[in-house]
Design a protein around this motif. Structure first.
Motif, short mmCIF file in Angstrom:
data_model
loop_
_atom_site.label_atom_id
_atom_site.label_comp_id
_atom_site.label_asym_id
_atom_site.label_seq_id
_atom_site.Cartn_x
_atom_site.Cartn_y
_atom_site.Cartn_z
N LEU A 1 10.45 24.56 2.09
CA LEU A 1 9.01 24.32 2.18
C LEU A 1 8.24 25.43 1.49
O LEU A 1 8.43 26.61 1.77
N GLU A 2 7.34 24.98 0.59
CA GLU A 2 6.46 25.90 -0.12
C GLU A 2 5.06 25.65 0.43
O GLU A 2 4.75 24.53 0.81
N PHE B 1 1.38 21.93 2.15
CA PHE B 1 2.81 22.24 2.18
C PHE B 1 3.53 21.24 1.28
O PHE B 1 3.11 20.07 1.20
N TRP B 2 4.61 21.67 0.65
CA TRP B 2 5.41 20.76 -0.18
C TRP B 2 6.88 21.00 0.13
O TRP B 2 7.32 22.14 0.27
N LYS B 3 7.63 19.88 0.21
CA LYS B 3 9.05 19.97 0.54
C LYS B 3 9.90 19.65 -0.68
O LYS B 3 9.70 18.63 -1.34
N LYS B 4 10.87 20.52 -0.92
CA LYS B 4 11.86 20.21 -1.96
C LYS B 4 13.19 20.01 -1.26
O LYS B 4 13.62 20.87 -0.49
N TRP C 1 11.57 16.99 -5.41
CA TRP C 1 10.39 17.17 -4.57
C TRP C 1 10.18 15.89 -3.77
O TRP C 1 10.26 14.79 -4.31
N VAL C 2 9.92 16.05 -2.48
CA VAL C 2 9.69 14.90 -1.61
C VAL C 2 8.33 14.30 -1.96
O VAL C 2 7.35 15.02 -2.11
N ALA C 3 8.29 12.96 -2.11
CA ALA C 3 7.03 12.29 -2.45
C ALA C 3 6.23 12.01 -1.19
O ALA C 3 6.79 11.79 -0.11
N ALA C 4 4.90 12.03 -1.33
CA ALA C 4 4.03 11.72 -0.19
C ALA C 4 4.19 10.25 0.18
O ALA C 4 4.46 9.40 -0.67
#
Lengths: 159, 84
Positions: free
Chosen positions: A51-52, A123-126, A135-138
């Protein structure tokens, strides 16, 4: 007053609940939600989730939304902990605890906060999985869930 | 000077997480800023090619194409968020 933390370290749900409960006797309901890293997403086996986040915006936005949740649902307290950095299946990612005089407000306050976190918190999840790294899409379903909090209230006759 | 931050795949495509930029004075809103920024390099053009799949913040608040931009602002460009 909301208690907000963004951290790399794990959290202990029981300890967080106890800390909130100590804050006062004017509560009849305590609701907690913990989000965990799933091991499988569709047919992919997840090995790692990183998580970034955007720290300055996270801090600013989380305080604003927690204050809104407290006012809107008359919460006595709320507590939001969100992790960042590398995580693995089964690891806790996010914790939301709401305290209110009655259960409906506590349930709704927790759902409102989670819907907001899913769609607005920066937050962004890879994910690393059996299919490689991506990268996980919304999810559109998350946007729809969040929209209900801004949608006009249905009139009593259902029109 | 404008500080521009990139996150997730936007950061990876552009190749850095932060830039200090001095756009020309006629750049007054986010739309104009993105137009100018996408001409900076092939990597910028690639990352910004479809603004509809991007989200933007100015000074840590969500922004739209007509949001004004001025010197000293912190602009952030990122994909739709996936927290929680």
């Amino acid at each position: 007053m909301a208690h907000i933390r963004v951290q790399k370290d794990p959290f202990d749900v029981a300890q967080e609940l106890a800390a909130l409960q100590k804050k006062g006797a004017d509560m009849g309901a305590l609701v907690s939600f913990t989000g965990l890293v799933r091991e499988f997403d569709d047919d992919r086996r997840i090995t790692k989730l990183t998580l970034e986040h955007y720290p300055a915006m996270t801090k600013r936005q989380l305080h604003a939304i927690a204050a809104e949740a407290e006012a809107r649902f008359s919460l006595v307290h709320c507590r939001v902990i969100h992790r960042f950095g590398p995580l693995h299946p089964g690891d806790p990612i996010v914790l939301v605890i709401t305290a209110a005089r009655h259960r409906k407000a506590a349930f709704e306050g927790a759902e409102f906060l989670m819907d907001w976190l899913k769609t607005k918190a920066p937050f962004w999840k890879k994910e690393e999985s059996s299919n490689g790294s991506q990268w996980v899409a919304a999810q559109e379903s998350d946007d729809l869930a969040a929209q209900k909090w801004t949608a006009p209230t249905v009139k009593p006759n259902g029109q | 000077m404008i500080t521009c931050l990139y996150f997730a795949w936007v950061r990876e495509r552009i190749g850095c997480d932060e830039e200090s930029l001095s756009p020309p004075s006629e750049v007054g809103n986010l739309h104009q800023f993105l137009d100018w920024l996408s001409r900076k390099s092939a990597a910028h053009a690639h990352a910004l090619s479809d603004p509809t799949i991007l989200r933007f913040a100015i000074n840590q608040d969500y922004a739209t194409m007509d949001s004004p931009i001025k010197k000293g602002d912190e602009v952030a460009i990122f994909p739709p968020v996936t927290g929680g």
